[in-house]
Design an enzyme around this catalytic site. Structure first.
Site, PDB file in Angstrom:
ATOM      1  N   CYS A 271      45.894  28.936  38.318  1.00 31.77           N
ATOM      2  CA  CYS A 271      44.489  28.518  38.264  1.00 31.77           C
ATOM      3  C   CYS A 271      44.364  27.057  37.837  1.00 31.77           C
ATOM      4  O   CYS A 271      45.096  26.587  36.967  1.00 31.77           O
ATOM      5  CB  CYS A 271      43.722  29.388  37.271  1.00 31.77           C
ATOM      6  SG  CYS A 271      43.359  31.042  37.876  1.00 31.77           S
TER       7      CYS A 271
ATOM      8  N   ARG B 159      43.592  38.378  41.953  1.00 33.54           N
ATOM      9  CA  ARG B 159      44.811  38.060  41.218  1.00 33.54           C
ATOM     10  C   ARG B 159      44.907  38.860  39.930  1.00 33.54           C
ATOM     11  O   ARG B 159      46.018  39.164  39.466  1.00 33.54           O
ATOM     12  CB  ARG B 159      44.867  36.570  40.880  1.00 33.54           C
ATOM     13  CG  ARG B 159      45.126  35.646  42.059  1.00 33.54           C
ATOM     14  CD  ARG B 159      45.295  34.207  41.592  1.00 33.54           C
ATOM     15  NE  ARG B 159      46.270  34.158  40.506  1.00 33.54           N
ATOM     16  CZ  ARG B 159      46.108  33.476  39.380  1.00 33.54           C
ATOM     17  NH1 ARG B 159      45.006  32.778  39.178  1.00 33.54           N
ATOM     18  NH2 ARG B 159      47.041  33.469  38.453  1.00 33.54           N
TER      19      ARG B 159
ATOM     20  N   ASP C 278      40.472  33.845  27.818  1.00 32.00           N
ATOM     21  CA  ASP C 278      40.285  34.616  29.048  1.00 32.00           C
ATOM     22  C   ASP C 278      38.982  35.418  29.061  1.00 32.00           C
ATOM     23  O   ASP C 278      38.651  36.032  30.077  1.00 32.00           O
ATOM     24  CB  ASP C 278      41.465  35.569  29.266  1.00 32.00           C
ATOM     25  CG  ASP C 278      42.657  34.870  29.889  1.00 32.00           C
ATOM     26  OD1 ASP C 278      42.544  33.682  30.237  1.00 32.00           O
ATOM     27  OD2 ASP C 278      43.717  35.519  30.025  1.00 32.00           O
TER      28      ASP C 278
ATOM     29  N   LYS D 174      47.705  42.802  33.393  1.00 33.97           N
ATOM     30  CA  LYS D 174      48.374  41.794  34.224  1.00 33.97           C
ATOM     31  C   LYS D 174      49.284  40.911  33.382  1.00 33.97           C
ATOM     32  O   LYS D 174      50.444  40.663  33.743  1.00 33.97           O
ATOM     33  CB  LYS D 174      47.334  40.908  34.920  1.00 33.97           C
ATOM     34  CG  LYS D 174      47.938  39.731  35.689  1.00 33.97           C
ATOM     35  CD  LYS D 174      46.886  38.826  36.278  1.00 33.97           C
ATOM     36  CE  LYS D 174      46.411  37.755  35.338  1.00 33.97           C
ATOM     37  NZ  LYS D 174      47.324  36.580  35.273  1.00 33.97           N
TER      38      LYS D 174
END
Length: 425
Positions: free
Chosen positions: A116, A401, A309, A22
Site C-alpha cells: 500500500c 487484499r 490499521d 491476514k
C-alpha cells in the site's frame, strides 16, 4: 476492475464469522521455509495477499495443498532462493522470506518491497539486524542480496518498533548459533502468534508479546500444526460498521483480548459491547429513535495502543458522530488519502500535518469514490453504509487484499451491497 455498489441507511443485524488474521498468516506461511517438514495450518483466510504469498513460495519450490481454511505447506525441495519484483511489488510482507531463507540456506535474493502507498516503510531495520547476526548484505539493482554461512546470535536494538522487522529477525534467529536478543521488539498479537508456531516447530523463544524477545538458536526445526489467530482488524472494522449504521451484531470466532484500545474507544463513542472468550456482541443504544454517537479523539501508536490499521474506519465513524474530533497518525506519514474521498460523501475533514480535524455531520450522501489502500477501503465502506443513497467504490482490489468476502458478510447482516464489474453490470 470490480467495484462495490452500496445503498446506505440500513442497520446491521445478525451474526458474522471472523476470519483468520491476514497479518498473522503471512509470516506464518513464510516460516515454512525454516524446515523441510510440513506445516499443517488452519483458519487461513482467502485473501489476495495470502494468494500472493502462496504463489511466491510456490515459485521457490514450496509445495502447498489447500482444503477450505486449511493449508498443508512443505519446503522440502526449495530450488529458488529469489523473491522476484513482480510479486514483491504487490505485497510488502514478501520481505518476510528474507530471514528464513538466509537462516536455513545461507543466502537469499529478495526484491525491495511494495504494498500500500501509505508512506515510507524502510527495510533498513531488517538489514541492520541480519548484519548484526553476521550476514553480508548488498543492495543490487533493487534487490537485497544476502549471504551467511550460519547466522550468529546477537543483541539487536532496532531504531523503531517494526512488526515485520521483529518477525523477520525472530525467524532468522531460530536457526542461528547462540542467543539472539531483540530489544524494542514489536508486541503485536500477530508476533506472538508467529512465536507460538515457531515454538511448536522446536524453536526456543521467550518474551514474545513484550519488547524484549530472547531466542536460543537450534540446529533444525520440524513440522507442526497451528491455528492462525482471529483477525482483530476485521473484528474492529465490523464493530465500526454497526456503530455507524445502528443495529446489533454478534462476531464469532474472534478474541476481545487483542482489541482493548479499539473497544475502549467504541464504548466511548456509545457502542454497547459484551465480550466472551470467542465472541463479541455489539449494539447501538437508541435515544428518541435515533443513534447517538459521540465523537472521540484517536492517536495511533504501536500495540497495545490504538492501531494505525483502524484509523480510517474510526475516521468514517467520526464523520457522522456528535461533535468535533482529532485523529493523529503517528505511524505512517501518508495515511490520510481517504480524507478527500470521505469528503466527497459529505464529510467535513481538514488535515494539517499528521492530524485530521473532523466535524461530525448530520448525514452523508452517496457518491462515487476511489479506494487508495487496504484500510482506506474499509473506511469508505463504512461511510457508504451510513450515507443516504448509492455509493460506488472503485479499486476494491485493495479491499480484497485483506478482507475475506466482506460484501457477502455485510449482506448477510442486512447491508445493501453488491459487487459489480467495470461496466457496472
Amino acid at each position: 476492475m470490480d467495484k462495490l455498489v452500496i445503498e446506505g441507511g440500513y442497520p446491521l443485524e445478525g451474526v458474522v464469522e471472523i476470519s483468520g488474521a491476514k497479518n498473522a498468516t503471512l509470516p506464518i506461511l513464510c516460516a515454512s521455509l525454516l524446515t523441510a517438514q510440513a506445516l499443517e495450518l488452519s483458519n487461513i483466510p482467502r485473501l489476495q495477499d495470502v494468494a500472493t504469498a502462496l504463489k511466491l513460495l510456490g515459485q521457490m519450490g514450496v509445495t502447498r495443498t489447500r482444503e477450505g481454511d486449511r493449508i498443508s505447506i512443505q519446503a522440502a525441495q526449495v530450488d529458488s532462493l529469489e523473491a522476484p519484483y513482480d510479486l514483491v511489488k504487490t505485497m510488502r510482507a514478501s520481505i518476510l522470506v528474507l530471514g528464513p531463507m538466509l537462516a536455513r540456506f545461507g543466502q537469499a535474493r529478495v526484491s525491495l518491497p511494495g504494498g500500500c502507498a501509505i508512506g515510507s516503510r524502510p527495510v533498513d531495520q531488517h538489514i541492520k539486524g541480519l548484519e548484526a547476526m553476521g550476514a553480508k548484505i548488498e543492495i543490487e539493482a533493487g534487490y537485497i542480496v544476502a549471504e551467511a554461512r550460519r547466522l550468529r546470535g546477537a543483541r539487536i536494538v532496532t531504531d523503531m518498533v517494526t512488526v515485520t522487522g521483529t518477525e523477520n529477525l525472530m525467524m532468522a534467529a531460530t536457526l542461528a548459533e547462540g542467543e539472539t536478543i531483540l530489544e524494542n521488539a514489536a508486541r503485536e498479537p500477530e508476533v506472538t502468534d508467529l512465536a507460538q508456531l515457531l515454538v511448536a516447530m522446536g524453536a526456543r523463544i521467550t518474551g514474545a508479546g513484550t519488547d524484549r524477545i530472547v531466542i536460543e538458536g537450534v540446529e533444525k526445526l520440524h513440522g507442526a500444526a497451528h491455528r492462525v489467530m482471529p483477525d482483530r482488524i476485521e473484528t474492529g472494522t465490523f464493530l465500526c460498521a454497526v456503530a455507524a449504521t445502528g443495529g446489533a451484531i454478534e462476531l464469532r470466532g474472534t478474541r476481545s483480548d487483542t482489541l482493548d484500545a479499539v473497544l475502549e474507544k467504541l464504548r466511548e463513542a456509545g457502542l454497547t459491547i459484551e465480550c466472551g472468550d470467542t465472541w463479541i456482541r455489539a449494539s447501538v443504544a437508541k435515544h428518541n429513535g435515533a443513534n447517538r454517537l459521540r465523537a472521540m479523539n484517536v492517536r495511533t501508536s504501536e500495540y497495545p495502543a490504538f492501531p494505525t490499521d483502524m484509523q480510517a474506519q474510526f475516521m468514517a465513524l467520526n464523520c457522522i458522530a456528535d461533535g468535533t474530533s482529532l485523529i493523529t497518525e503517528t505511524i505512517f506519514e501518508n495515511r490520510f488519502m481517504h480524507v478527500a474521498e470521505l469528503n466527497r460523501l459529505g464529510a467535513h475533514i481538514e488535515v494539517e500535518g499528521n492530524t485530521a480535524l473532523i466535524h461530525g455531520a448530520q448525514s452523508l450522501s452517496g457518491s462515487s469514490v476511489m479506494a487508495t489502500d487496504l484500510r482506506a477501503s474499509a473506511g469508505l465502506v463504512i461511510g457508504a453504509l451510513v450515507a443516504h443513497g448509492e455509493t460506488l467504490i472503485d479499486r476494491i482490489y485493495h479491499l480484497d487484499r485483506g478482507y475475506e468476502e466482506m460484501e457477502s458478510k455485510l449482506a448477510a447482516v442486512g447491508a445493501r451491497i453488491r459487487r459489480v464489474g467495470a461496466d457496472r453490470s
